[in-house]
Design a protein around this motif. Structure first.
Motif, PDB file in Angstrom:
ATOM      1  N   MET A 227     -38.015  34.248 -20.193  1.00  0.00           N
ATOM      2  CA  MET A 227     -39.407  34.690 -20.265  1.00  0.00           C
ATOM      3  C   MET A 227     -39.863  35.270 -18.927  1.00  0.00           C
ATOM      4  SD  MET A 227     -40.977  31.463 -22.450  1.00  0.00           S
ATOM      5  CE  MET A 227     -42.686  32.016 -22.317  1.00  0.00           C
ATOM      6  N   LYS A 228     -40.934  36.041 -18.961  1.00  0.00           N
ATOM      7  CA  LYS A 228     -41.538  36.534 -17.726  1.00  0.00           C
ATOM      8  C   LYS A 228     -42.065  35.358 -16.905  1.00  0.00           C
ATOM      9  CE  LYS A 228     -43.401  40.731 -19.957  1.00  0.00           C
ATOM     10  NZ  LYS A 228     -44.656  41.480 -20.241  1.00  0.00           N
ATOM     11  N   ASP A 229     -42.054  35.506 -15.592  1.00  0.00           N
ATOM     12  CA  ASP A 229     -42.597  34.414 -14.775  1.00  0.00           C
ATOM     13  C   ASP A 229     -44.122  34.379 -14.827  1.00  0.00           C
ATOM     14  OD1 ASP A 229     -43.264  36.575 -13.155  1.00  0.00           O
ATOM     15  OD2 ASP A 229     -41.951  35.996 -11.496  1.00  0.00           O
ATOM     16  N   THR A 230     -44.713  35.391 -15.454  1.00  0.00           N
ATOM     17  CA  THR A 230     -46.168  35.421 -15.650  1.00  0.00           C
ATOM     18  C   THR A 230     -46.564  35.006 -17.068  1.00  0.00           C
ATOM     19  OG1 THR A 230     -45.955  37.770 -16.231  1.00  0.00           O
ATOM     20  CG2 THR A 230     -46.538  37.248 -13.946  1.00  0.00           C
ATOM     21  N   GLU A 244     -38.770  19.309 -23.752  1.00  0.00           N
ATOM     22  CA  GLU A 244     -39.926  19.010 -22.917  1.00  0.00           C
ATOM     23  C   GLU A 244     -39.551  18.833 -21.444  1.00  0.00           C
ATOM     24  OE1 GLU A 244     -42.945  15.671 -23.863  1.00  0.00           O
ATOM     25  OE2 GLU A 244     -43.098  17.096 -25.517  1.00  0.00           O
ATOM     26  N   ALA A 245     -38.403  18.237 -21.187  1.00  0.00           N
ATOM     27  CA  ALA A 245     -37.962  18.061 -19.800  1.00  0.00           C
ATOM     28  C   ALA A 245     -37.726  19.412 -19.141  1.00  0.00           C
ATOM     29  CB  ALA A 245     -36.703  17.205 -19.749  1.00  0.00           C
ATOM     30  N   ALA A 246     -37.103  20.327 -19.894  1.00  0.00           N
ATOM     31  CA  ALA A 246     -36.846  21.668 -19.364  1.00  0.00           C
ATOM     32  C   ALA A 246     -38.158  22.410 -19.124  1.00  0.00           C
ATOM     33  CB  ALA A 246     -35.960  22.454 -20.327  1.00  0.00           C
ATOM     34  N   LEU A 247     -39.129  22.214 -20.008  1.00  0.00           N
ATOM     35  CA  LEU A 247     -40.429  22.868 -19.835  1.00  0.00           C
ATOM     36  C   LEU A 247     -41.119  22.344 -18.588  1.00  0.00           C
ATOM     37  CD1 LEU A 247     -42.724  24.707 -20.756  1.00  0.00           C
ATOM     38  CD2 LEU A 247     -43.539  22.829 -22.212  1.00  0.00           C
ATOM     39  N   ASP A 253     -41.518  24.721 -11.317  1.00  0.00           N
ATOM     40  CA  ASP A 253     -40.827  25.665 -10.435  1.00  0.00           C
ATOM     41  C   ASP A 253     -41.328  27.095 -10.566  1.00  0.00           C
ATOM     42  OD1 ASP A 253     -39.355  23.472  -9.704  1.00  0.00           O
ATOM     43  OD2 ASP A 253     -37.555  24.037 -10.826  1.00  0.00           O
ATOM     44  N   GLY A 254     -42.319  27.333 -11.404  1.00  0.00           N
ATOM     45  CA  GLY A 254     -42.861  28.684 -11.542  1.00  0.00           C
ATOM     46  C   GLY A 254     -41.997  29.615 -12.359  1.00  0.00           C
ATOM     47  N   VAL A 255     -41.103  29.068 -13.171  1.00  0.00           N
ATOM     48  CA  VAL A 255     -40.276  29.911 -14.046  1.00  0.00           C
ATOM     49  C   VAL A 255     -41.163  30.644 -15.053  1.00  0.00           C
ATOM     50  CG1 VAL A 255     -38.433  29.887 -15.782  1.00  0.00           C
ATOM     51  CG2 VAL A 255     -38.266  28.431 -13.750  1.00  0.00           C
ATOM     52  N   ILE A 256     -42.188  29.951 -15.583  1.00  0.00           N
ATOM     53  CA  ILE A 256     -43.253  30.583 -16.367  1.00  0.00           C
ATOM     54  C   ILE A 256     -44.579  30.144 -15.767  1.00  0.00           C
ATOM     55  CG2 ILE A 256     -41.863  30.712 -18.466  1.00  0.00           C
ATOM     56  CD1 ILE A 256     -43.507  28.370 -19.589  1.00  0.00           C
ATOM     57  N   ALA A 257     -45.652  30.852 -16.155  1.00  0.00           N
ATOM     58  CA  ALA A 257     -46.943  30.611 -15.506  1.00  0.00           C
ATOM     59  C   ALA A 257     -47.661  29.377 -16.030  1.00  0.00           C
ATOM     60  CB  ALA A 257     -47.835  31.839 -15.679  1.00  0.00           C
ATOM     61  N   GLY A 258     -47.511  29.104 -17.335  1.00  0.00           N
ATOM     62  CA  GLY A 258     -48.265  27.981 -17.883  1.00  0.00           C
ATOM     63  C   GLY A 258     -47.904  27.726 -19.330  1.00  0.00           C
ATOM     64  N   ALA A 259     -48.531  26.706 -19.900  1.00  0.00           N
ATOM     65  CA  ALA A 259     -48.252  26.332 -21.290  1.00  0.00           C
ATOM     66  C   ALA A 259     -49.457  25.618 -21.882  1.00  0.00           C
ATOM     67  CB  ALA A 259     -47.016  25.429 -21.369  1.00  0.00           C
ATOM     68  N   GLY A 260     -49.472  25.576 -23.216  1.00  0.00           N
ATOM     69  CA  GLY A 260     -50.474  24.827 -23.956  1.00  0.00           C
ATOM     70  C   GLY A 260     -49.792  24.107 -25.106  1.00  0.00           C
ATOM     71  N   LEU A 261     -49.947  22.795 -25.172  1.00  0.00           N
ATOM     72  CA  LEU A 261     -49.217  21.994 -26.162  1.00  0.00           C
ATOM     73  C   LEU A 261     -50.170  21.138 -26.983  1.00  0.00           C
ATOM     74  CD1 LEU A 261     -46.343  20.680 -23.845  1.00  0.00           C
ATOM     75  CD2 LEU A 261     -46.329  22.745 -25.269  1.00  0.00           C
ATOM     76  N   ASN A 279     -50.820  23.326 -14.593  1.00  0.00           N
ATOM     77  CA  ASN A 279     -50.669  24.579 -15.349  1.00  0.00           C
ATOM     78  C   ASN A 279     -50.208  24.364 -16.782  1.00  0.00           C
ATOM     79  OD1 ASN A 279     -48.136  23.741 -14.446  1.00  0.00           O
ATOM     80  ND2 ASN A 279     -47.364  25.829 -14.139  1.00  0.00           N
ATOM     81  N   VAL A 280     -50.573  23.214 -17.372  1.00  0.00           N
ATOM     82  CA  VAL A 280     -50.303  22.989 -18.791  1.00  0.00           C
ATOM     83  C   VAL A 280     -51.516  22.312 -19.408  1.00  0.00           C
ATOM     84  CG1 VAL A 280     -49.075  20.831 -18.265  1.00  0.00           C
ATOM     85  CG2 VAL A 280     -48.772  21.920 -20.486  1.00  0.00           C
ATOM     86  N   ALA A 281     -51.982  22.876 -20.535  1.00  0.00           N
ATOM     87  CA  ALA A 281     -53.085  22.293 -21.298  1.00  0.00           C
ATOM     88  C   ALA A 281     -52.495  21.382 -22.364  1.00  0.00           C
ATOM     89  CB  ALA A 281     -53.921  23.399 -21.935  1.00  0.00           C
ATOM     90  N   LEU A 282     -52.964  20.152 -22.447  1.00  0.00           N
ATOM     91  CA  LEU A 282     -52.410  19.150 -23.352  1.00  0.00           C
ATOM     92  C   LEU A 282     -53.514  18.616 -24.257  1.00  0.00           C
ATOM     93  CD1 LEU A 282     -50.494  17.157 -20.582  1.00  0.00           C
ATOM     94  CD2 LEU A 282     -49.512  18.886 -22.093  1.00  0.00           C
TER      95      LEU A 282
END
Length: 319
Positions: A227-230, A244-247, A253-261, A279-282
């Motif tokens: 995925m894009k880092d943005t 989930e561990a990989a996420l 590490d900034g591999v992606i910008a954020g997430a929402g779960l 940077n993750v909405a839960l």
């Protein structure tokens, strides 16, 4: 009258509908029913109305007995049900598709906005009592207009999410087992691609595929790196679709910008690495959590149950 066991609390209207024709044994205690209590209660049941929190497997089906005719899940997903075990015993399994489409799409798009505009971070800052001041670079997020939404699983919920994205000016690509109706594809301007391409071109990836052996950890370290880092990742389907561990590592590490779960791999437990990140909405599995939707789900499960016990085909059988 047949015996109907309801494994958890559901809207009273559904129980009233079932009681018009059958004896109903509904769990009303605090929390979820224990496995031992569930196995005891299902003995002699003709129907089981199940919540996704209960595992409906060979052990439970055998505990119920040979007279069991139907398992009606109050959910669209049915990974909690051993469908082959039901089929082997001549038991009809049913679910509740359709009625939660719009509510779940609302949550998916809500998470997209929370993640891209950093709404969770902003709210936590206010509630913490920390001093803050408006500035040109304060909590900058990412706009959606002109960006690409990649939808994995273009069923009803995926399509409903795509309609919301189009209203926000987003481009749509999707990965699915089959092509969607050409008219719907034209309406949405949606283009079907393989997963690798979807991950590479999308600014937001939203998961709406069913969970099963083929989609377990569909998104892991390799896919996150693609995925894009943005980019942002949103999941309102089932938790184990994501490693989930990989996420957590990718977000840290900034591999992606954020997430929402809205769903989690070992629900209700959340990976501790995610809890440490801003940077993750839960949110706690709120996809169908409106009064109207939960009532409609329970009523459809009741309709499925009643139909089978009358010797009719249920409105929404699985398979």
């Amino acid at each position: 009258m047949s015996k109907v066991v309801v494994t958890g609390r559901v809207p009273e209207a559904a129980l009233e509908k079932l009681r018009t024709e059958h004896d109903v044994d509904a769990w009303t205690g605090p929390g979820s029913i224990s496995r031992e209590e569930l196995l005891r209660r299902v003995a002699g049941a003709d129907a089981v109305v199940s919540l996704l929190t209960e595992r409906i497997d060979a052990e439970l089906l055998d505990a119920a007995g040979e007279q069991l005719k139907v398992v009606a899940n109050v959910a669209v997903g049915y990974d909690n049900i051993d469908v082959p075990a039901c089929t082997e015993r001549g038991i009809i399994a049913a679910n509740t598709p359709g009625v939660l489409t719009e509510a779940t799409a609302d949550i998916a798009f809500g998470l997209i906005l929370m993640a891209t505009r950093r709404l969770g971070e902003g709210e936590r800052l206010i509630r913490s009592g920390q001093a803050w001041k408006w500035g040109m670079f304060f909590l900058l997020g990412s706009s959606l207009q002109g960006k690409t939404l990649g939808i994995v699983g273009m069923g009803g919920i995926g399509q409903a999410t795509a309609r919301r994205a189009k209203a926000f000016g987003m481009e749509i690509v999707y990965q699915s087992r089959s092509e969607i109706d050409p008219a719907i594809a034209a309406e949405l301007g949606a283009r079907r691609v393989e997963l690798d391409e979807l991950l590479a071109v999308s600014d937001v990836v939203s998961l709406h595929c069913p969970y099963g052996p083929n989609t377990h950890h569909l998104i892991g370290a390799e896919q996150l790196t693609a995925m894009k880092d943005t980019a942002y990742l949103v999941n309102t389907a089932r938790g184990p679709i994501i490693d989930e561990a990989a996420l957590a590592t990718a977000l840290r590490d900034g591999v992606i910008a954020g997430a929402g779960l809205d769903v989690f791999e070992h629900e209700p437990t959340v990976h501790p690495g995610l809890l440490e990140l801003e940077n993750v909405a839960l949110v706690p599995h709120l996809g169908s959590a409106t009064v109207e939707t939960r009532t409609a789900m329970a009523m459809l499960a009741a309709d499925n149950t009643l139909a089978v016990l009358r010797g009719e085909q249920p409105p929404t059988p699985i398979g």
